[in-house]
Design a protein around this motif. Sequence first.
Motif, PDB file in Angstrom:
ATOM      1  N   TYR B 132     -29.494  46.886 -20.974  1.00 20.78           N
ATOM      2  CA  TYR B 132     -30.373  45.767 -20.612  1.00 20.78           C
ATOM      3  C   TYR B 132     -31.357  46.194 -19.533  1.00 20.78           C
ATOM      4  N   ASP B 133     -32.397  45.385 -19.384  1.00 16.91           N
ATOM      5  CA  ASP B 133     -33.401  45.664 -18.374  1.00 16.91           C
ATOM      6  C   ASP B 133     -32.764  45.804 -16.993  1.00 16.91           C
ATOM      7  N   ARG B 134     -31.770  44.971 -16.698  1.00 20.85           N
ATOM      8  CA  ARG B 134     -31.157  44.980 -15.366  1.00 20.85           C
ATOM      9  C   ARG B 134     -29.815  45.684 -15.334  1.00 20.85           C
ATOM     10  N   SER B 135     -29.373  46.244 -16.449  1.00 22.18           N
ATOM     11  CA  SER B 135     -28.017  46.799 -16.440  1.00 22.18           C
ATOM     12  C   SER B 135     -27.935  48.047 -15.573  1.00 22.18           C
ATOM     13  N   ASP B 136     -29.102  48.690 -15.302  1.00 19.24           N
ATOM     14  CA  ASP B 136     -29.040  49.908 -14.495  1.00 19.24           C
ATOM     15  C   ASP B 136     -28.516  49.663 -13.084  1.00 19.24           C
ATOM     16  N   THR B 137     -28.808  48.490 -12.513  1.00 21.99           N
ATOM     17  CA  THR B 137     -28.271  48.218 -11.168  1.00 21.99           C
ATOM     18  C   THR B 137     -27.610  46.841 -11.116  1.00 21.99           C
ATOM     19  N   GLN B 138     -26.909  46.472 -12.190  1.00 18.56           N
ATOM     20  CA  GLN B 138     -26.371  45.106 -12.206  1.00 18.56           C
ATOM     21  C   GLN B 138     -25.267  44.878 -11.169  1.00 18.56           C
ATOM     22  N   ASP B 208     -36.452  53.196 -23.767  1.00 19.14           N
ATOM     23  CA  ASP B 208     -37.795  53.577 -23.344  1.00 19.14           C
ATOM     24  C   ASP B 208     -38.237  52.603 -22.257  1.00 19.14           C
ATOM     25  N   THR B 209     -38.527  53.116 -21.075  1.00 22.89           N
ATOM     26  CA  THR B 209     -39.053  52.280 -20.007  1.00 22.89           C
ATOM     27  C   THR B 209     -40.493  52.673 -19.743  1.00 22.89           C
ATOM     28  N   LEU B 210     -41.398  51.719 -19.899  1.00 28.13           N
ATOM     29  CA  LEU B 210     -42.824  51.982 -19.668  1.00 28.13           C
ATOM     30  C   LEU B 210     -43.253  51.301 -18.377  1.00 28.13           C
ATOM     31  N   GLN B 211     -43.986  52.044 -17.545  1.00 25.51           N
ATOM     32  CA  GLN B 211     -44.506  51.462 -16.313  1.00 25.51           C
ATOM     33  C   GLN B 211     -46.014  51.636 -16.275  1.00 25.51           C
ATOM     34  N   TYR B 212     -46.689  50.543 -15.962  1.00 27.82           N
ATOM     35  CA  TYR B 212     -48.137  50.589 -15.825  1.00 27.82           C
ATOM     36  C   TYR B 212     -48.474  49.725 -14.616  1.00 27.82           C
ATOM     37  N   GLY B 213     -48.855  50.368 -13.520  1.00 26.83           N
ATOM     38  CA  GLY B 213     -49.116  49.620 -12.294  1.00 26.83           C
ATOM     39  C   GLY B 213     -47.901  48.806 -11.898  1.00 26.83           C
ATOM     40  N   ALA B 214     -48.068  47.487 -11.764  1.00 27.72           N
ATOM     41  CA  ALA B 214     -46.971  46.628 -11.334  1.00 27.72           C
ATOM     42  C   ALA B 214     -46.180  46.077 -12.522  1.00 27.72           C
ATOM     43  N   ALA B 215     -46.508  46.535 -13.728  1.00 25.15           N
ATOM     44  CA  ALA B 215     -45.820  46.045 -14.920  1.00 25.15           C
ATOM     45  C   ALA B 215     -44.792  47.059 -15.409  1.00 25.15           C
ATOM     46  N   ARG B 216     -43.679  46.542 -15.910  1.00 20.89           N
ATOM     47  CA  ARG B 216     -42.605  47.395 -16.397  1.00 20.89           C
ATOM     48  C   ARG B 216     -42.040  46.795 -17.671  1.00 20.89           C
ATOM     49  N   HIS B 218     -39.035  47.368 -20.633  1.00 23.33           N
ATOM     50  CA  HIS B 218     -37.816  48.084 -21.014  1.00 23.33           C
ATOM     51  C   HIS B 218     -37.514  47.770 -22.476  1.00 23.33           C
ATOM     52  N   LEU B 219     -37.321  48.820 -23.274  1.00 21.39           N
ATOM     53  CA  LEU B 219     -36.963  48.641 -24.683  1.00 21.39           C
ATOM     54  C   LEU B 219     -35.709  49.468 -24.944  1.00 21.39           C
ATOM     55  N   ALA B 220     -34.738  48.879 -25.614  1.00 24.79           N
ATOM     56  CA  ALA B 220     -33.513  49.636 -25.896  1.00 24.79           C
ATOM     57  C   ALA B 220     -32.940  49.272 -27.254  1.00 24.79           C
ATOM     58  N   TYR B 221     -32.379  50.279 -27.902  1.00 28.11           N
ATOM     59  CA  TYR B 221     -31.611  50.058 -29.129  1.00 28.11           C
ATOM     60  C   TYR B 221     -30.241  50.693 -28.925  1.00 28.11           C
ATOM     61  N   GLU B 222     -29.204  49.922 -29.203  1.00 22.95           N
ATOM     62  CA  GLU B 222     -27.848  50.438 -29.026  1.00 22.95           C
ATOM     63  C   GLU B 222     -27.036  50.174 -30.289  1.00 22.95           C
ATOM     64  N   LYS B 223     -26.265  51.180 -30.657  1.00 21.10           N
ATOM     65  CA  LYS B 223     -25.390  51.050 -31.819  1.00 21.10           C
ATOM     66  C   LYS B 223     -23.974  51.376 -31.371  1.00 21.10           C
ATOM     67  N   CYS B 224     -23.042  50.482 -31.673  1.00 22.35           N
ATOM     68  CA  CYS B 224     -21.644  50.697 -31.272  1.00 22.35           C
ATOM     69  C   CYS B 224     -20.740  50.608 -32.490  1.00 22.35           C
ATOM     70  N   ASP B 225     -19.853  51.577 -32.658  1.00 23.94           N
ATOM     71  CA  ASP B 225     -18.827  51.500 -33.687  1.00 23.94           C
ATOM     72  C   ASP B 225     -17.479  51.446 -32.996  1.00 23.94           C
ATOM     73  N   THR B 226     -16.820  50.308 -33.125  1.00 17.10           N
ATOM     74  CA  THR B 226     -15.548  50.113 -32.442  1.00 17.10           C
ATOM     75  C   THR B 226     -14.464  51.000 -33.057  1.00 17.10           C
ATOM     76  N   LEU B 227     -13.674  51.616 -32.182  1.00 13.09           N
ATOM     77  CA  LEU B 227     -12.628  52.516 -32.666  1.00 13.09           C
ATOM     78  C   LEU B 227     -11.311  51.782 -32.925  1.00 13.09           C
ATOM     79  N   GLY B 228     -11.111  50.644 -32.259  1.00 10.44           N
ATOM     80  CA  GLY B 228      -9.828  49.945 -32.404  1.00 10.44           C
ATOM     81  C   GLY B 228      -9.960  48.691 -33.242  1.00 10.44           C
ATOM     82  N   PHE B 229      -9.257  47.625 -32.826  1.00 13.79           N
ATOM     83  CA  PHE B 229      -9.337  46.359 -33.531  1.00 13.79           C
ATOM     84  C   PHE B 229     -10.141  45.376 -32.704  1.00 13.79           C
ATOM     85  N   PRO B 230     -10.967  44.524 -33.255  1.00 14.57           N
ATOM     86  CA  PRO B 230     -11.324  44.434 -34.665  1.00 14.57           C
ATOM     87  C   PRO B 230     -12.328  45.509 -35.043  1.00 14.57           C
TER      88      PRO B 230
END
Lengths: 133, 363
Positions: B132-138, B208-216, B218-230
Amino acid sequence: MKSSTLGALTLAIYLITPVRAEEIVVIVNPAAAPISKQQLADLYLAKSSSLIPIDQAANSAMYVEFYKKATGRDTAQVRAIWSRILFTGLGIPPKQLPNSAAVKKAVAANPKAVGYIEKSAVDASVKVALPLD
Amino acid sequence: MNFTRDFAIGAAVFALAAIPARGAPAIDEYVTFSGFGTLSEAHSDYRLADFTGTITAPDGVGYTRSWSPALDSDLGVQANITLTDALSGVVQVLSRDDVDGNFKPALEWANLKYEVTSDLSLRLGRIILPTYDRSDTQNVGYTLPWVRVPAEITYTGSATYADGVDALYRVKTGAVTQSLQLQWGTATEDLPGLAFTSNRAHVMLFEDTLQYGAARLHLAYEKCDTLGFPPSRLDLVDAGFTYDPGAWFVTAAGNHTQDTYFGDFISGYVSGGIRVGRFTPYTLYSSTHAQSVGSSGLRSLGDQHTVAAGLRWDFAENLDFKLQGEQVTIDTLDDPAAFSRLQPGVHIGDKANVLSLALDFVF
Protein backbone atom coordinates in the motif's frame (compact mmCIF):
# COMPACT_ATOMS: atom_id res chain seq x y z
CA MET A 1 21.81 32.24 36.62
CA LYS A 2 20.33 35.26 34.88
CA SER A 3 23.63 36.41 33.49
CA SER A 4 24.43 32.95 32.14
CA THR A 5 21.07 32.88 30.34
CA LEU A 6 21.80 36.30 28.93
CA GLY A 7 25.29 35.14 28.01
CA ALA A 8 23.91 32.09 26.19
CA LEU A 9 21.41 34.27 24.38
CA THR A 10 24.10 36.73 23.32
CA LEU A 11 26.26 33.84 22.17
CA ALA A 12 23.32 32.34 20.25
CA ILE A 13 22.62 35.64 18.50
CA TYR A 14 26.31 36.08 17.82
CA LEU A 15 26.46 32.57 16.32
CA ILE A 16 23.31 32.91 14.24
CA THR A 17 23.70 36.44 12.89
CA PRO A 18 26.84 36.12 10.74
CA VAL A 19 25.49 32.95 9.11
CA ARG A 20 22.19 34.60 8.24
CA ALA A 21 24.00 37.56 6.79
CA GLU A 22 26.37 35.47 4.67
CA GLU A 23 25.80 33.75 1.42
CA ILE A 24 25.64 29.95 1.48
CA VAL A 25 27.45 28.05 -1.23
CA VAL A 26 27.28 24.39 -2.19
CA ILE A 27 30.69 22.75 -2.29
CA VAL A 28 32.06 19.60 -3.89
CA ASN A 29 35.44 17.97 -4.16
CA PRO A 30 37.82 19.77 -6.59
CA ALA A 31 37.77 16.59 -8.71
CA ALA A 32 33.95 16.52 -9.00
CA ALA A 33 31.64 17.92 -11.68
CA PRO A 34 29.33 20.86 -10.91
CA ILE A 35 25.72 20.07 -10.03
CA SER A 36 22.38 21.68 -10.84
CA LYS A 37 19.89 23.00 -8.33
CA GLN A 38 17.48 20.19 -9.25
CA GLN A 39 20.18 17.57 -8.58
CA LEU A 40 20.91 19.24 -5.26
CA ALA A 41 17.25 19.17 -4.15
CA ASP A 42 17.02 15.50 -5.22
CA LEU A 43 20.08 14.58 -3.17
CA TYR A 44 18.89 16.30 0.00
CA LEU A 45 15.30 15.01 -0.31
CA ALA A 46 16.32 11.39 -0.87
CA LYS A 47 15.33 11.22 -4.54
CA SER A 48 18.86 10.47 -5.72
CA SER A 49 21.86 8.68 -4.30
CA SER A 50 24.38 9.51 -7.03
CA LEU A 51 26.39 11.64 -4.57
CA ILE A 52 26.75 11.72 -0.78
CA PRO A 53 25.05 14.74 0.83
CA ILE A 54 26.47 16.09 4.09
CA ASP A 55 24.51 18.22 6.54
CA GLN A 56 25.36 20.91 9.03
CA ALA A 57 24.05 20.44 12.60
CA ALA A 58 20.27 19.95 12.72
CA ASN A 59 18.36 23.18 13.37
CA SER A 60 21.46 25.34 13.07
CA ALA A 61 20.70 28.59 11.24
CA MET A 62 22.75 27.34 8.29
CA TYR A 63 20.77 24.06 8.12
CA VAL A 64 17.38 25.80 8.25
CA GLU A 65 18.42 28.39 5.64
CA PHE A 66 19.92 25.78 3.33
CA TYR A 67 16.84 23.56 3.22
CA LYS A 68 14.57 26.56 2.67
CA LYS A 69 16.66 27.76 -0.27
CA ALA A 70 17.68 24.43 -1.79
CA THR A 71 14.45 22.46 -1.38
CA GLY A 72 11.73 24.96 -0.43
CA ARG A 73 10.89 22.81 2.62
CA ASP A 74 10.91 23.63 6.32
CA THR A 75 12.82 21.42 8.73
CA ALA A 76 9.80 19.55 10.10
CA GLN A 77 8.90 18.46 6.56
CA VAL A 78 12.51 17.52 5.81
CA ARG A 79 12.61 15.40 8.96
CA ALA A 80 9.34 13.69 8.00
CA ILE A 81 10.69 12.92 4.51
CA TRP A 82 13.93 11.43 5.84
CA SER A 83 12.09 9.51 8.59
CA ARG A 84 10.08 7.86 5.85
CA ILE A 85 13.24 6.95 3.91
CA LEU A 86 15.01 5.72 7.03
CA PHE A 87 12.14 3.62 8.30
CA THR A 88 11.50 2.03 4.93
CA GLY A 89 15.06 0.76 5.00
CA LEU A 90 15.85 2.59 1.75
CA GLY A 91 18.56 4.86 3.07
CA ILE A 92 19.90 6.91 5.95
CA PRO A 93 19.71 10.70 6.36
CA PRO A 94 22.78 12.81 5.50
CA LYS A 95 25.49 12.71 8.14
CA GLN A 96 25.40 15.84 10.29
CA LEU A 97 28.68 17.55 11.01
CA PRO A 98 29.08 20.20 13.72
CA ASN A 99 30.45 23.11 11.64
CA SER A 100 31.64 24.36 8.26
CA ALA A 101 35.25 23.33 8.90
CA ALA A 102 34.16 19.71 9.42
CA VAL A 103 31.94 19.80 6.30
CA LYS A 104 34.80 21.23 4.24
CA LYS A 105 37.17 18.55 5.49
CA ALA A 106 34.70 15.75 4.62
CA VAL A 107 34.09 17.14 1.11
CA ALA A 108 37.83 17.59 0.50
CA ALA A 109 38.38 13.95 1.46
CA ASN A 110 35.64 12.35 -0.70
CA PRO A 111 35.12 12.94 -4.46
CA LYS A 112 31.44 11.91 -4.09
CA ALA A 113 30.60 14.21 -1.16
CA VAL A 114 28.47 17.37 -1.37
CA GLY A 115 28.14 19.96 1.40
CA TYR A 116 27.21 23.56 2.10
CA ILE A 117 29.12 26.27 3.96
CA GLU A 118 29.29 30.07 4.13
CA LYS A 119 31.03 31.65 1.15
CA SER A 120 33.85 33.15 3.24
CA ALA A 121 34.91 29.68 4.46
CA VAL A 122 35.67 28.38 0.95
CA ASP A 123 39.32 27.61 0.24
CA ALA A 124 41.35 25.62 -2.31
CA SER A 125 40.55 22.24 -0.70
CA VAL A 126 37.02 22.37 -2.16
CA LYS A 127 35.19 23.75 -5.18
CA VAL A 128 32.03 25.87 -5.28
CA ALA A 129 29.47 23.83 -7.22
CA LEU A 130 26.51 26.17 -6.94
CA PRO A 131 25.75 29.48 -5.20
CA LEU A 132 22.42 29.37 -3.42
CA ASP A 133 21.27 32.98 -3.65
CA MET B 1 8.75 -25.54 3.23
CA ASN B 2 10.26 -22.45 4.84
CA PHE B 3 13.48 -22.81 2.95
CA THR B 4 13.34 -19.37 1.32
CA ARG B 5 12.74 -17.68 4.65
CA ASP B 6 15.35 -19.61 6.58
CA PHE B 7 17.93 -19.24 3.88
CA ALA B 8 17.31 -15.54 3.28
CA ILE B 9 17.26 -14.54 6.95
CA GLY B 10 20.11 -16.89 7.75
CA ALA B 11 22.31 -15.40 5.07
CA ALA B 12 21.51 -11.83 6.11
CA VAL B 13 21.99 -12.45 9.83
CA PHE B 14 25.20 -14.37 9.22
CA ALA B 15 26.65 -11.58 7.12
CA LEU B 16 25.61 -8.91 9.63
CA ALA B 17 26.96 -10.91 12.56
CA ALA B 18 30.28 -11.22 10.81
CA ILE B 19 30.88 -7.45 10.81
CA PRO B 20 32.19 -6.87 14.34
CA ALA B 21 34.88 -9.47 13.65
CA ARG B 22 36.48 -7.05 11.24
CA GLY B 23 37.22 -4.88 14.27
CA ALA B 24 39.06 -1.73 13.21
CA PRO B 25 36.64 1.23 12.78
CA ALA B 26 34.63 2.74 15.64
CA ILE B 27 31.08 1.39 15.86
CA ASP B 28 29.40 4.64 14.81
CA GLU B 29 31.43 4.57 11.60
CA TYR B 30 29.45 1.67 10.24
CA VAL B 31 26.35 1.31 12.39
CA THR B 32 23.57 3.90 12.71
CA PHE B 33 20.93 3.26 15.35
CA SER B 34 17.50 4.83 15.15
CA GLY B 35 14.03 4.13 16.39
CA PHE B 36 10.40 5.13 16.56
CA GLY B 37 7.40 4.59 18.72
CA THR B 38 3.89 5.55 19.70
CA LEU B 39 2.23 5.80 23.11
CA SER B 40 -1.52 5.83 22.76
CA GLU B 41 -4.94 5.33 24.26
CA ALA B 42 -8.12 4.53 22.37
CA HIS B 43 -11.76 4.41 23.44
CA SER B 44 -14.97 3.20 21.79
CA ASP B 45 -18.53 3.88 22.99
CA TYR B 46 -19.94 0.83 21.13
CA ARG B 47 -20.36 -2.00 23.66
CA LEU B 48 -21.49 -4.85 21.36
CA ALA B 49 -18.14 -5.38 19.60
CA ASP B 50 -14.46 -4.60 19.95
CA PHE B 51 -13.01 -1.91 17.72
CA THR B 52 -9.51 -3.23 16.93
CA GLY B 53 -8.20 -0.73 14.37
CA THR B 54 -6.69 -3.59 12.34
CA ILE B 55 -7.67 -7.13 11.41
CA THR B 56 -4.65 -8.68 13.10
CA ALA B 57 -5.57 -7.77 16.70
CA PRO B 58 -7.63 -10.38 18.60
CA ASP B 59 -9.50 -7.79 20.68
CA GLY B 60 -9.79 -4.06 21.17
CA VAL B 61 -12.00 -1.46 22.82
CA GLY B 62 -15.78 -1.33 23.29
CA TYR B 63 -16.81 -4.80 24.40
CA THR B 64 -13.72 -6.20 26.19
CA ARG B 65 -12.68 -2.90 27.75
CA SER B 66 -13.49 0.77 27.47
CA TRP B 67 -9.95 2.16 26.94
CA SER B 68 -6.79 0.48 25.71
CA PRO B 69 -3.21 1.49 24.89
CA ALA B 70 -2.76 -1.67 22.79
CA LEU B 71 -4.36 -0.56 19.52
CA ASP B 72 -1.72 1.88 18.37
CA SER B 73 1.21 1.74 20.81
CA ASP B 74 4.43 0.36 19.43
CA LEU B 75 8.20 0.60 19.63
CA GLY B 76 10.73 -0.10 16.90
CA VAL B 77 14.52 -0.08 16.94
CA GLN B 78 16.57 -0.11 13.78
CA ALA B 79 20.24 -0.55 12.93
CA ASN B 80 21.61 0.47 9.53
CA ILE B 81 24.94 -1.13 8.85
CA THR B 82 27.35 0.14 6.20
CA LEU B 83 29.82 -2.55 5.24
CA THR B 84 31.37 -1.07 2.10
CA ASP B 85 30.30 1.65 -0.36
CA ALA B 86 28.16 -0.94 -2.13
CA LEU B 87 27.11 -3.30 0.64
CA SER B 88 24.84 -2.39 3.56
CA GLY B 89 22.35 -4.02 5.87
CA VAL B 90 19.34 -3.10 7.93
CA VAL B 91 17.77 -4.80 10.95
CA GLN B 92 14.52 -3.62 12.51
CA VAL B 93 12.95 -5.12 15.61
CA LEU B 94 9.34 -4.17 16.30
CA SER B 95 7.21 -4.57 19.39
CA ARG B 96 3.47 -4.12 18.96
CA ASP B 97 0.23 -5.82 19.92
CA ASP B 98 0.23 -8.90 17.70
CA VAL B 99 -2.23 -11.69 16.84
CA ASP B 100 -1.41 -13.36 20.14
CA GLY B 101 -2.25 -10.21 22.05
CA ASN B 102 1.21 -9.49 23.43
CA PHE B 103 4.02 -7.05 22.71
CA LYS B 104 6.71 -9.66 22.13
CA PRO B 105 9.45 -8.03 20.01
CA ALA B 106 9.76 -9.57 16.54
CA LEU B 107 12.15 -9.24 13.65
CA GLU B 108 10.43 -6.94 11.15
CA TRP B 109 13.38 -6.68 8.73
CA ALA B 110 16.84 -8.16 8.39
CA ASN B 111 18.30 -7.75 4.95
CA LEU B 112 21.47 -7.11 3.04
CA LYS B 113 21.54 -4.57 0.22
CA TYR B 114 24.04 -4.59 -2.61
CA GLU B 115 24.22 -1.46 -4.79
CA VAL B 116 25.11 -2.61 -8.28
CA THR B 117 25.04 1.03 -9.44
CA SER B 118 23.75 4.16 -7.68
CA ASP B 119 20.36 3.43 -9.31
CA LEU B 120 20.16 -0.36 -9.04
CA SER B 121 20.19 -2.36 -5.80
CA LEU B 122 19.53 -5.97 -4.86
CA ARG B 123 18.33 -7.07 -1.43
CA LEU B 124 18.26 -10.43 0.31
CA GLY B 125 16.58 -11.35 3.58
CA ARG B 126 13.48 -10.15 5.39
CA ILE B 127 12.31 -7.17 3.36
CA ILE B 128 9.46 -4.68 3.64
CA LEU B 129 6.42 -5.56 1.50
CA PRO B 130 5.16 -2.20 0.13
CA THR B 131 1.67 -3.30 -0.90
CA TYR B 132 0.00 0.00 0.00
CA ASP B 133 0.94 3.63 -0.36
CA ARG B 134 1.44 3.88 3.41
CA SER B 135 2.53 0.34 4.18
CA ASP B 136 6.20 1.34 4.01
CA THR B 137 5.97 3.18 7.33
CA GLN B 138 2.63 2.05 8.72
CA ASN B 139 4.20 1.30 12.11
CA VAL B 140 5.90 4.70 12.31
CA GLY B 141 3.16 7.00 13.61
CA TYR B 142 5.38 10.06 13.20
CA THR B 143 5.38 9.65 9.41
CA LEU B 144 1.59 9.19 9.17
CA PRO B 145 -0.95 12.01 8.91
CA TRP B 146 -3.37 9.98 11.09
CA VAL B 147 -3.23 7.92 14.30
CA ARG B 148 -3.24 4.73 12.21
CA VAL B 149 -3.50 3.55 8.61
CA PRO B 150 -7.23 3.02 7.88
CA ALA B 151 -8.16 -0.64 8.51
CA GLU B 152 -10.30 -0.63 5.37
CA ILE B 153 -7.37 -0.24 2.97
CA THR B 154 -5.26 -3.05 4.46
CA TYR B 155 -8.13 -5.48 4.99
CA THR B 156 -7.29 -7.98 2.24
CA GLY B 157 -3.54 -8.25 2.76
CA SER B 158 -1.94 -7.64 6.12
CA ALA B 159 1.61 -8.90 5.60
CA THR B 160 4.18 -6.14 6.18
CA TYR B 161 7.29 -8.05 5.11
CA ALA B 162 8.42 -10.96 2.97
CA ASP B 163 11.40 -13.29 3.25
CA GLY B 164 13.17 -13.45 -0.07
CA VAL B 165 14.83 -11.19 -2.61
CA ASP B 166 14.06 -7.96 -4.42
CA ALA B 167 15.51 -5.53 -6.94
CA LEU B 168 15.20 -1.75 -6.68
CA TYR B 169 15.69 0.44 -9.71
CA ARG B 170 15.50 4.21 -9.92
CA VAL B 171 14.82 6.00 -13.22
CA LYS B 172 14.84 9.75 -13.81
CA THR B 173 12.82 11.01 -16.77
CA GLY B 174 13.02 14.78 -16.82
CA ALA B 175 11.62 15.96 -13.48
CA VAL B 176 9.92 12.63 -12.75
CA THR B 177 11.70 10.19 -10.45
CA GLN B 178 10.50 6.58 -10.58
CA SER B 179 11.43 3.93 -8.04
CA LEU B 180 10.67 0.43 -9.23
CA GLN B 181 10.67 -2.63 -7.00
CA LEU B 182 10.31 -6.26 -8.00
CA GLN B 183 10.08 -8.74 -5.16
CA TRP B 184 9.73 -12.47 -4.56
CA GLY B 185 9.42 -14.26 -1.27
CA THR B 186 7.20 -15.87 1.29
CA ALA B 187 5.00 -13.82 3.60
CA THR B 188 2.71 -14.47 6.52
CA GLU B 189 -0.77 -13.35 5.48
CA ASP B 190 -3.26 -12.69 8.20
CA LEU B 191 -6.40 -13.39 6.22
CA PRO B 192 -9.82 -11.99 7.09
CA GLY B 193 -11.29 -13.94 10.00
CA LEU B 194 -9.19 -15.04 12.92
CA ALA B 195 -9.54 -18.74 12.07
CA PHE B 196 -7.11 -18.30 9.19
CA THR B 197 -4.29 -16.25 10.70
CA SER B 198 -0.64 -17.00 10.07
CA ASN B 199 -0.89 -18.54 6.64
CA ARG B 200 2.36 -18.69 4.76
CA ALA B 201 2.04 -17.54 1.19
CA HIS B 202 4.26 -17.23 -1.85
CA VAL B 203 4.26 -13.59 -2.81
CA MET B 204 5.32 -11.66 -5.88
CA LEU B 205 5.10 -7.89 -5.90
CA PHE B 206 5.79 -5.16 -8.41
CA GLU B 207 5.79 -1.58 -7.23
CA ASP B 208 6.34 1.75 -8.96
CA THR B 209 6.56 5.03 -7.06
CA LEU B 210 6.58 8.17 -9.19
CA GLN B 211 7.54 11.55 -7.77
CA TYR B 212 7.09 14.85 -9.54
CA GLY B 213 7.68 17.93 -7.41
CA ALA B 214 5.24 17.74 -4.49
CA ALA B 215 3.21 14.95 -6.11
CA ARG B 216 3.71 11.26 -5.44
CA LEU B 217 1.99 8.30 -7.06
CA HIS B 218 2.27 4.73 -5.78
CA LEU B 219 1.26 1.79 -7.97
CA ALA B 220 1.53 -1.83 -6.86
CA TYR B 221 0.52 -5.27 -8.02
CA GLU B 222 0.75 -8.18 -5.61
CA LYS B 223 0.08 -11.85 -6.16
CA CYS B 224 -0.18 -14.27 -3.24
CA ASP B 225 -0.55 -18.05 -3.34
CA THR B 226 -1.45 -19.40 0.07
CA LEU B 227 0.53 -22.45 1.13
CA GLY B 228 -1.83 -23.67 3.86
CA PHE B 229 -5.58 -23.65 4.40
CA PRO B 230 -7.71 -22.24 2.85
CA PRO B 231 -6.11 -22.72 -0.56
CA SER B 232 -6.48 -19.34 -2.19
CA ARG B 233 -4.93 -17.11 -4.78
CA LEU B 234 -4.96 -13.38 -4.21
CA ASP B 235 -4.41 -10.65 -6.81
CA LEU B 236 -4.24 -7.12 -5.47
CA VAL B 237 -3.85 -3.85 -7.37
CA ASP B 238 -3.24 -0.71 -5.35
CA ALA B 239 -2.91 2.94 -6.33
CA GLY B 240 -2.16 5.83 -3.98
CA PHE B 241 -1.71 9.51 -4.64
CA THR B 242 -0.36 12.29 -2.43
CA TYR B 243 0.08 15.97 -3.15
CA ASP B 244 1.96 17.77 -0.39
CA PRO B 245 3.28 21.24 -1.24
CA GLY B 246 3.90 21.95 2.47
CA ALA B 247 1.11 24.26 3.63
CA TRP B 248 -1.50 21.56 3.05
CA PHE B 249 -1.83 18.01 1.75
CA VAL B 250 -4.31 15.72 0.07
CA THR B 251 -3.88 11.97 -0.15
CA ALA B 252 -6.06 9.18 -1.51
CA ALA B 253 -5.63 5.49 -2.18
CA GLY B 254 -7.68 2.64 -3.48
CA ASN B 255 -7.26 -1.02 -4.18
CA HIS B 256 -9.03 -3.93 -5.79
CA THR B 257 -8.49 -7.48 -4.58
CA GLN B 258 -9.52 -10.73 -6.22
CA ASP B 259 -9.35 -13.59 -3.78
CA THR B 260 -10.43 -17.02 -5.02
CA TYR B 261 -11.55 -18.02 -1.53
CA PHE B 262 -12.91 -14.80 -0.02
CA GLY B 263 -14.20 -12.99 -3.11
CA ASP B 264 -13.58 -9.59 -4.70
CA PHE B 265 -13.07 -6.43 -2.70
CA ILE B 266 -12.77 -2.73 -3.34
CA SER B 267 -11.33 -0.41 -0.68
CA GLY B 268 -10.17 3.15 -0.46
CA TYR B 269 -9.71 6.35 1.46
CA VAL B 270 -9.43 10.06 0.83
CA SER B 271 -7.88 12.50 3.29
CA GLY B 272 -6.62 16.05 3.54
CA GLY B 273 -5.18 18.51 6.01
CA ILE B 274 -3.90 22.04 6.44
CA ARG B 275 -0.67 22.97 8.24
CA VAL B 276 -1.10 26.02 10.45
CA GLY B 277 2.18 26.57 12.28
CA ARG B 278 2.69 23.49 14.43
CA PHE B 279 -0.91 22.31 14.03
CA THR B 280 -2.32 20.12 11.28
CA PRO B 281 -6.08 19.56 11.38
CA TYR B 282 -7.14 16.73 9.07
CA THR B 283 -10.12 14.71 7.90
CA LEU B 284 -10.40 11.19 6.55
CA TYR B 285 -13.04 9.04 4.88
CA SER B 286 -12.38 5.34 4.27
CA SER B 287 -14.43 2.38 3.15
CA THR B 288 -14.19 -1.29 2.17
CA HIS B 289 -16.80 -3.25 0.28
CA ALA B 290 -17.00 -6.89 -0.86
CA GLN B 291 -18.20 -7.09 -4.44
CA SER B 292 -18.65 -10.83 -4.79
CA VAL B 293 -18.67 -14.08 -2.85
CA GLY B 294 -15.71 -16.46 -3.13
CA SER B 295 -15.70 -20.19 -2.47
CA SER B 296 -15.93 -19.50 1.28
CA GLY B 297 -19.60 -18.54 0.83
CA LEU B 298 -19.15 -15.55 3.16
CA ARG B 299 -21.02 -12.46 1.97
CA SER B 300 -20.09 -8.77 2.22
CA LEU B 301 -16.95 -9.73 4.13
CA GLY B 302 -15.26 -6.81 5.89
CA ASP B 303 -17.78 -4.12 4.93
CA GLN B 304 -17.51 -0.92 6.93
CA HIS B 305 -16.87 2.77 6.45
CA THR B 306 -15.29 5.48 8.59
CA VAL B 307 -15.53 9.25 8.86
CA ALA B 308 -12.75 10.79 10.93
CA ALA B 309 -11.31 14.14 11.94
CA GLY B 310 -8.22 14.87 13.95
CA LEU B 311 -5.48 17.26 14.92
CA ARG B 312 -1.73 16.73 14.77
CA TRP B 313 0.45 18.95 16.96
CA ASP B 314 4.20 19.01 16.24
CA PHE B 315 5.00 20.36 19.68
CA ALA B 316 8.70 19.53 19.81
CA GLU B 317 11.50 18.20 17.66
CA ASN B 318 10.91 14.57 16.64
CA LEU B 319 7.64 14.45 18.59
CA ASP B 320 4.02 14.89 17.71
CA PHE B 321 0.73 14.52 19.53
CA LYS B 322 -2.48 13.48 17.78
CA LEU B 323 -6.11 13.57 18.79
CA GLN B 324 -8.49 11.73 16.46
CA GLY B 325 -12.23 11.20 16.59
CA GLU B 326 -14.00 8.85 14.21
CA GLN B 327 -17.34 7.28 13.55
CA VAL B 328 -17.09 3.76 12.18
CA THR B 329 -20.22 2.23 10.62
CA ILE B 330 -20.65 -1.57 10.58
CA ASP B 331 -21.92 -2.57 7.11
CA THR B 332 -21.84 -6.37 7.55
CA LEU B 333 -22.08 -9.01 10.24
CA ASP B 334 -19.34 -11.03 8.48
CA ASP B 335 -16.16 -9.69 10.06
CA PRO B 336 -16.34 -5.89 9.63
CA ALA B 337 -12.71 -4.89 8.95
CA ALA B 338 -11.84 -3.12 12.20
CA PHE B 339 -14.02 -5.12 14.60
CA SER B 340 -13.86 -8.40 16.49
CA ARG B 341 -15.93 -10.22 19.13
CA LEU B 342 -19.32 -9.23 17.71
CA GLN B 343 -22.01 -9.88 20.35
CA PRO B 344 -25.67 -10.81 19.80
CA GLY B 345 -27.61 -7.64 19.04
CA VAL B 346 -25.20 -6.11 16.54
CA HIS B 347 -27.09 -4.67 13.58
CA ILE B 348 -25.94 -3.51 10.17
CA GLY B 349 -25.73 0.26 10.32
CA ASP B 350 -24.58 0.37 13.95
CA LYS B 351 -21.97 3.05 14.59
CA ALA B 352 -18.98 3.10 16.93
CA ASN B 353 -17.62 6.43 18.07
CA VAL B 354 -13.89 6.04 18.63
CA LEU B 355 -11.54 8.50 20.31
CA SER B 356 -7.77 8.07 20.01
CA LEU B 357 -4.84 9.92 21.55
CA ALA B 358 -1.30 9.26 20.39
CA LEU B 359 2.17 10.52 21.15
CA ASP B 360 4.57 9.69 18.30
CA PHE B 361 8.33 9.92 18.50
CA VAL B 362 11.40 9.13 16.41
CA PHE B 363 14.97 9.01 17.61
